[in-house]
Design an enzyme around this catalytic site. Sequence first.
Site, PDB file in Angstrom:
ATOM      1  N   LYS A  56     -75.718 -23.420  81.224  1.00 41.02           N
ATOM      2  CA  LYS A  56     -75.668 -24.767  80.186  1.00 41.02           C
ATOM      3  C   LYS A  56     -75.486 -26.187  80.840  1.00 41.02           C
ATOM      4  O   LYS A  56     -75.131 -26.111  82.059  1.00 41.02           O
ATOM      5  CB  LYS A  56     -75.539 -24.301  78.729  1.00 41.02           C
ATOM      6  CG  LYS A  56     -75.256 -23.144  78.130  1.00 41.02           C
ATOM      7  CD  LYS A  56     -74.051 -22.693  77.004  1.00 41.02           C
ATOM      8  CE  LYS A  56     -73.356 -21.924  78.524  1.00 41.02           C
ATOM      9  NZ  LYS A  56     -71.438 -21.370  76.873  1.00 41.02           N
ATOM     10  N   ASP A  96     -66.093 -17.526  76.453  1.00 39.59           N
ATOM     11  CA  ASP A  96     -64.907 -18.797  76.202  1.00 39.59           C
ATOM     12  C   ASP A  96     -63.726 -19.643  75.128  1.00 39.59           C
ATOM     13  O   ASP A  96     -64.954 -20.612  75.803  1.00 39.59           O
ATOM     14  CB  ASP A  96     -64.437 -19.602  78.286  1.00 39.59           C
ATOM     15  CG  ASP A  96     -64.439 -17.740  79.494  1.00 39.59           C
ATOM     16  OD1 ASP A  96     -62.601 -17.667  79.061  1.00 39.59           O
ATOM     17  OD2 ASP A  96     -65.327 -17.781  80.123  1.00 39.59           O
ATOM     18  N   ASP A 121     -67.795 -24.039  72.515  1.00 41.26           N
ATOM     19  CA  ASP A 121     -66.565 -24.789  71.960  1.00 41.26           C
ATOM     20  C   ASP A 121     -67.170 -25.948  72.372  1.00 41.26           C
ATOM     21  O   ASP A 121     -65.899 -26.749  72.779  1.00 41.26           O
ATOM     22  CB  ASP A 121     -65.440 -24.221  72.359  1.00 41.26           C
ATOM     23  CG  ASP A 121     -65.714 -24.242  74.038  1.00 41.26           C
ATOM     24  OD1 ASP A 121     -66.477 -23.716  74.763  1.00 41.26           O
ATOM     25  OD2 ASP A 121     -64.632 -24.337  74.633  1.00 41.26           O
ATOM     26  N   ASP A 138     -71.471 -18.926  72.597  1.00 40.17           N
ATOM     27  CA  ASP A 138     -69.953 -18.072  74.407  1.00 40.17           C
ATOM     28  C   ASP A 138     -68.872 -17.787  74.612  1.00 40.17           C
ATOM     29  O   ASP A 138     -68.347 -17.076  72.563  1.00 40.17           O
ATOM     30  CB  ASP A 138     -69.094 -20.307  74.421  1.00 40.17           C
ATOM     31  CG  ASP A 138     -69.088 -20.528  75.537  1.00 40.17           C
ATOM     32  OD1 ASP A 138     -69.341 -20.098  76.662  1.00 40.17           O
ATOM     33  OD2 ASP A 138     -68.283 -20.900  75.312  1.00 40.17           O
TER      34      ASP A 138
END
Length: 276
Positions: A187, A18, A212, A16
């Site tokens: 996602k 961010d 995250d 990922d």
Amino acid sequence: MNTALEDRPIHSWLTDMDGVLVHEEQALPGAAEFITELRRLGRRFLVLTNNSMFTPRDLKARLARAGIDVDEDSLWTSALATAQFLSEQSPGSTAYVIGEAGLTSAMHDAGFILSDVDVEFVVLGETRTYSFEAITRAIRLVGEGAKFIATNPDVTGPSPAGPLPATGAVAAMITAATGIEPYYVGKPNPLMMRTALNRIEAHSETTVMIGDRMDTDVKSGLEAGMRSILVLTGSTREEAITSFPFRPTAVLPSIAEVARVVERTAPTREQELGED
């Protein structure tokens, strides 16, 4: 280190963006080194984002400003995944698209005709300027039988001033008015992961997903058959992990620690040849 992460070599990496590589416009510690290490060892990788607003060229420039060098071909967005999915479902058809350049460019490049009449699909993505007129048109088209697609289910997005309504929130408005739920491509749909794996010709058994968020990154990696690493520099706090009915393969403080794992888990030349 979690032994389950090292029980077999890691040939490929998905990560990922961010909360893992960057926070707003700043690189997170170790992000540039992680990408450099992947390149040094010749590992296949993709950087993923659920955000559909930006083209790969935009994202490359954003990462470059933060000091992270990623090629356009190594970026995979929910907009690209959506356009590819729809082109496989109904190539060359017509769509009404709400979104910015990342989504409209992807749809154009996939061969779609963008229109607001007689469309097969209504495709909803992210934009900073959702208009009542555009949402009303989408509601009417879905009510007339257009198939409802959304790039991702995120209900809010970040901004310097605070959260902004995102695709999932606007999709809920259209659903409330029509009774029709969208099909979300991004996602946590493992479809996004499978299209990413296919793009770099990788296998789920020898690929790791880094994220995250437990509810999107780890969940979609798990459902696509991959090992996963949760880093604690973004949305999910360590104390929240136990509230989920599934677990990441490993939990690490940041991408800096992941960078130190890359060489240790790289396959030998013989193992690479055996996979091929």
